[in-house]
Design a protein around this motif. Structure first.
Motif, PDB file in Angstrom:
ATOM      1  N   LYS A  41      -9.144  10.350   5.661  1.00  0.00           N
ATOM      2  CA  LYS A  41     -10.412  11.262   5.827  1.00  0.00           C
ATOM      3  C   LYS A  41      -9.977  12.635   5.300  1.00  0.00           C
ATOM      4  O   LYS A  41     -10.795  13.333   4.712  1.00  0.00           O
ATOM      5  CB  LYS A  41     -10.529  11.095   7.103  1.00  0.00           C
ATOM      6  N   LEU A  42      -9.029  13.123   5.953  1.00  0.00           N
ATOM      7  CA  LEU A  42      -8.568  14.366   5.171  1.00  0.00           C
ATOM      8  C   LEU A  42      -8.402  14.588   3.788  1.00  0.00           C
ATOM      9  O   LEU A  42      -8.609  15.496   3.301  1.00  0.00           O
ATOM     10  CB  LEU A  42      -7.269  14.913   5.900  1.00  0.00           C
ATOM     11  N   LYS A  43      -7.831  13.604   3.273  1.00  0.00           N
ATOM     12  CA  LYS A  43      -7.838  13.418   1.728  1.00  0.00           C
ATOM     13  C   LYS A  43      -8.892  12.905   0.901  1.00  0.00           C
ATOM     14  O   LYS A  43      -8.927  12.931  -0.263  1.00  0.00           O
ATOM     15  CB  LYS A  43      -6.615  12.483   1.483  1.00  0.00           C
ATOM     16  N   GLN A  44      -9.945  12.626   1.990  1.00  0.00           N
ATOM     17  CA  GLN A  44     -11.298  11.971   1.208  1.00  0.00           C
ATOM     18  C   GLN A  44     -10.852  10.823   0.215  1.00  0.00           C
ATOM     19  O   GLN A  44     -11.560  10.924  -0.952  1.00  0.00           O
ATOM     20  CB  GLN A  44     -12.057  13.292   0.432  1.00  0.00           C
ATOM     21  N   ALA A  45     -10.040  10.049   0.817  1.00  0.00           N
ATOM     22  CA  ALA A  45      -9.832   8.801  -0.025  1.00  0.00           C
ATOM     23  C   ALA A  45     -10.706   7.638  -0.222  1.00  0.00           C
ATOM     24  O   ALA A  45     -11.677   7.533   0.946  1.00  0.00           O
ATOM     25  CB  ALA A  45      -8.525   8.211   0.845  1.00  0.00           C
ATOM     26  N   LYS A  70      -9.000  -1.642   2.698  1.00  0.00           N
ATOM     27  CA  LYS A  70      -9.830  -1.116   3.582  1.00  0.00           C
ATOM     28  C   LYS A  70     -10.640   0.008   2.896  1.00  0.00           C
ATOM     29  O   LYS A  70     -10.243   1.002   2.473  1.00  0.00           O
ATOM     30  CB  LYS A  70      -9.266  -0.263   4.960  1.00  0.00           C
ATOM     31  N   ARG A  71     -11.941  -0.613   2.415  1.00  0.00           N
ATOM     32  CA  ARG A  71     -13.107   0.436   1.656  1.00  0.00           C
ATOM     33  C   ARG A  71     -13.490   1.474   2.513  1.00  0.00           C
ATOM     34  O   ARG A  71     -14.104   1.085   3.661  1.00  0.00           O
ATOM     35  CB  ARG A  71     -13.927  -0.519   0.966  1.00  0.00           C
ATOM     36  N   LEU A  72     -13.367   2.802   1.999  1.00  0.00           N
ATOM     37  CA  LEU A  72     -14.206   3.952   2.716  1.00  0.00           C
ATOM     38  C   LEU A  72     -15.189   4.666   2.226  1.00  0.00           C
ATOM     39  O   LEU A  72     -16.158   4.791   2.749  1.00  0.00           O
ATOM     40  CB  LEU A  72     -12.880   4.953   3.089  1.00  0.00           C
ATOM     41  N   TYR A  73     -15.040   5.005   1.168  1.00  0.00           N
ATOM     42  CA  TYR A  73     -15.922   5.503   0.165  1.00  0.00           C
ATOM     43  C   TYR A  73     -17.104   6.348   0.885  1.00  0.00           C
ATOM     44  O   TYR A  73     -18.120   6.553   0.782  1.00  0.00           O
ATOM     45  CB  TYR A  73     -17.023   4.451  -0.377  1.00  0.00           C
ATOM     46  N   GLY A  74     -16.361   7.499   1.626  1.00  0.00           N
ATOM     47  CA  GLY A  74     -16.936   8.448   2.377  1.00  0.00           C
ATOM     48  C   GLY A  74     -17.524   8.233   3.824  1.00  0.00           C
ATOM     49  O   GLY A  74     -18.088   8.995   4.425  1.00  0.00           O
ATOM     50  N   GLU A  75     -17.370   6.747   4.336  1.00  0.00           N
ATOM     51  CA  GLU A  75     -17.659   6.557   5.423  1.00  0.00           C
ATOM     52  C   GLU A  75     -16.264   6.157   6.270  1.00  0.00           C
ATOM     53  O   GLU A  75     -15.948   4.916   6.129  1.00  0.00           O
ATOM     54  CB  GLU A  75     -18.551   5.171   5.454  1.00  0.00           C
ATOM     55  N   TYR A  76     -15.890   7.084   6.948  1.00  0.00           N
ATOM     56  CA  TYR A  76     -14.561   6.909   7.692  1.00  0.00           C
ATOM     57  C   TYR A  76     -14.861   6.442   9.056  1.00  0.00           C
ATOM     58  O   TYR A  76     -15.863   6.645   9.711  1.00  0.00           O
ATOM     59  CB  TYR A  76     -13.913   8.318   7.584  1.00  0.00           C
ATOM     60  N   ALA A  77     -13.773   5.783   9.459  1.00  0.00           N
ATOM     61  CA  ALA A  77     -13.846   5.098  10.837  1.00  0.00           C
ATOM     62  C   ALA A  77     -13.987   6.310  11.872  1.00  0.00           C
ATOM     63  O   ALA A  77     -13.375   7.234  11.902  1.00  0.00           O
ATOM     64  CB  ALA A  77     -12.613   4.300  11.167  1.00  0.00           C
ATOM     65  N   GLN A  78     -14.936   5.963  12.776  1.00  0.00           N
ATOM     66  CA  GLN A  78     -14.955   6.669  13.945  1.00  0.00           C
ATOM     67  C   GLN A  78     -13.942   6.282  15.027  1.00  0.00           C
ATOM     68  O   GLN A  78     -14.080   5.574  15.662  1.00  0.00           O
ATOM     69  CB  GLN A  78     -16.568   6.611  14.785  1.00  0.00           C
ATOM     70  N   ILE A  79     -12.968   7.478  15.182  1.00  0.00           N
ATOM     71  CA  ILE A  79     -11.739   7.227  16.023  1.00  0.00           C
ATOM     72  C   ILE A  79     -12.228   7.557  17.621  1.00  0.00           C
ATOM     73  O   ILE A  79     -12.873   8.695  17.827  1.00  0.00           O
ATOM     74  CB  ILE A  79     -10.499   7.932  15.733  1.00  0.00           C
ATOM     75  N   ALA A  92      -0.152   8.326  -1.905  1.00  0.00           N
ATOM     76  CA  ALA A  92      -1.270   8.350  -2.726  1.00  0.00           C
ATOM     77  C   ALA A  92      -0.881   8.339  -4.196  1.00  0.00           C
ATOM     78  O   ALA A  92       0.030   9.045  -4.801  1.00  0.00           O
ATOM     79  CB  ALA A  92      -2.079   9.688  -2.543  1.00  0.00           C
ATOM     80  N   PRO A  93      -1.283   7.233  -4.895  1.00  0.00           N
ATOM     81  CA  PRO A  93      -0.640   7.017  -6.344  1.00  0.00           C
ATOM     82  C   PRO A  93      -0.990   8.005  -7.273  1.00  0.00           C
ATOM     83  O   PRO A  93      -2.205   8.526  -7.181  1.00  0.00           O
ATOM     84  CB  PRO A  93      -0.982   5.665  -6.648  1.00  0.00           C
ATOM     85  N   LEU A  94      -0.114   8.539  -8.097  1.00  0.00           N
ATOM     86  CA  LEU A  94      -0.505   9.289  -9.075  1.00  0.00           C
ATOM     87  C   LEU A  94      -1.706   8.922 -10.114  1.00  0.00           C
ATOM     88  O   LEU A  94      -2.588   9.581 -10.436  1.00  0.00           O
ATOM     89  CB  LEU A  94       0.706   9.832  -9.960  1.00  0.00           C
ATOM     90  N   SER A  95      -1.522   7.447 -10.383  1.00  0.00           N
ATOM     91  CA  SER A  95      -2.587   6.944 -11.203  1.00  0.00           C
ATOM     92  C   SER A  95      -3.834   6.898 -10.411  1.00  0.00           C
ATOM     93  O   SER A  95      -5.068   6.754 -11.229  1.00  0.00           O
ATOM     94  CB  SER A  95      -2.171   5.675 -11.662  1.00  0.00           C
ATOM     95  N   CYS A  96      -3.995   6.539  -9.083  1.00  0.00           N
ATOM     96  CA  CYS A  96      -5.108   6.554  -8.334  1.00  0.00           C
ATOM     97  C   CYS A  96      -5.249   7.478  -7.279  1.00  0.00           C
ATOM     98  O   CYS A  96      -5.031   7.092  -6.148  1.00  0.00           O
ATOM     99  CB  CYS A  96      -5.322   5.038  -7.759  1.00  0.00           C
ATOM    100  N   PRO A  97      -5.297   8.810  -7.415  1.00  0.00           N
ATOM    101  CA  PRO A  97      -5.229   9.618  -6.461  1.00  0.00           C
ATOM    102  C   PRO A  97      -6.278   9.607  -5.315  1.00  0.00           C
ATOM    103  O   PRO A  97      -6.156  10.420  -4.123  1.00  0.00           O
ATOM    104  CB  PRO A  97      -5.400  11.273  -6.964  1.00  0.00           C
ATOM    105  N   ASN A  98      -7.355   9.011  -5.527  1.00  0.00           N
ATOM    106  CA  ASN A  98      -8.516   8.641  -4.437  1.00  0.00           C
ATOM    107  C   ASN A  98      -8.105   7.669  -3.454  1.00  0.00           C
ATOM    108  O   ASN A  98      -8.798   7.192  -2.807  1.00  0.00           O
ATOM    109  CB  ASN A  98      -9.716   8.699  -5.001  1.00  0.00           C
ATOM    110  N   PHE A  99      -7.028   6.934  -3.698  1.00  0.00           N
ATOM    111  CA  PHE A  99      -6.364   5.695  -2.654  1.00  0.00           C
ATOM    112  C   PHE A  99      -5.222   6.105  -2.362  1.00  0.00           C
ATOM    113  O   PHE A  99      -4.444   6.803  -2.650  1.00  0.00           O
ATOM    114  CB  PHE A  99      -6.445   4.499  -3.805  1.00  0.00           C
ATOM    115  N   LEU A 100      -5.222   5.374  -1.070  1.00  0.00           N
ATOM    116  CA  LEU A 100      -3.711   5.441  -0.266  1.00  0.00           C
ATOM    117  C   LEU A 100      -3.299   4.102  -0.309  1.00  0.00           C
ATOM    118  O   LEU A 100      -4.003   3.185  -0.303  1.00  0.00           O
ATOM    119  CB  LEU A 100      -4.165   5.896   1.220  1.00  0.00           C
TER     120      LEU A 100
END
Length: 186
Positions: free
Chosen positions: A126-130, A166-175, A90-98
């Motif tokens: 999903k755990l990091k809410q990326a 891979k855009r997530l924005y709160g909608e994470y893949a159902q494994i 997770a970059p320091l400049s964009c912590p909401n991205f992986l």
């Protein structure tokens, strides 16, 4: 004097597998039981073997792969058997991205083992809410069609290379349940 390094599983020891980058960080072998630990780690290496999770090793700093590293790995550090190592951070400049930094696999690595590593990355997101996962694909054997099937979209077409998001924005893949059990996600 023997330093008592475990010689049975190459690439599984802290001293040879992660070196100083992961020194002192315990590996995660059961995602369901160690969710908080995974959510707090900024960088790591996911290791899957034979379609199952082996461990997620923490890293103090991200892996800096480049084309020279790819050539070195192809010539001298081939991955034995059905094994895949996926580096992320997770970059320091964009912590909401992986960022999916580097994938190290060998000729005997199966598609299911690679897919298992990407599913673990999805669970970590999903755990990091990326909000999204980004990568730059240099391997021509990984097709755009396969990436689209797995939820990736072409990104930054004016940049050199093949960039995907891979855009997530709160909608994470159902494994699926069988993969969740196989990867110890619950």
């Amino acid at each position: 004097m023997d330093l008592a390094l475990d010689q049975r599983g190459i690439g599984n020891r802290w001293s040879l597998a992660t070196g100083l980058a992961g020194w002192g960080l315990p590996p995660v072998t059961h995602v369901g039981r160690q969710r908080v630990l995974l959510a707090n780690r900024r960088a790591g290496r996911i290791v899957t073997q034979s379609g199952r999770l082996h461990a997620v090793y923490g890293r103090w700093w991200p892996h800096a792969g480049n084309m020279l590293q790819v050539q070195w790995d192809l010539l001298f550090r081939t991955v034995p058997g059905d094994r895949c190592e996926l580096f992320f951070h997770a970059p320091l400049s964009c912590p909401n991205f992986l960022t999916l930094d580097y994938v190290h696999s060998g000729p005997a690595t199966s598609l299911s083992t690679f897919y298992a590593a990407t599913l673990v990355l999805d669970e970590i997101a999903k755990l990091k809410q990326a909000s999204a996962i980004v990568c730059h694909v240099t391997n021509p054997r990984i097709s755009n069609r396969l990436l689209e099937r797995w939820g990736w979209q072409a990104h930054c077409p004016n940049w050199k290379g093949r960039h995907f998001i891979k855009r997530l924005y709160g909608e994470y893949a159902q494994i699926p349940a069988q993969w969740r059990a196989r990867l110890t996600l619950d």
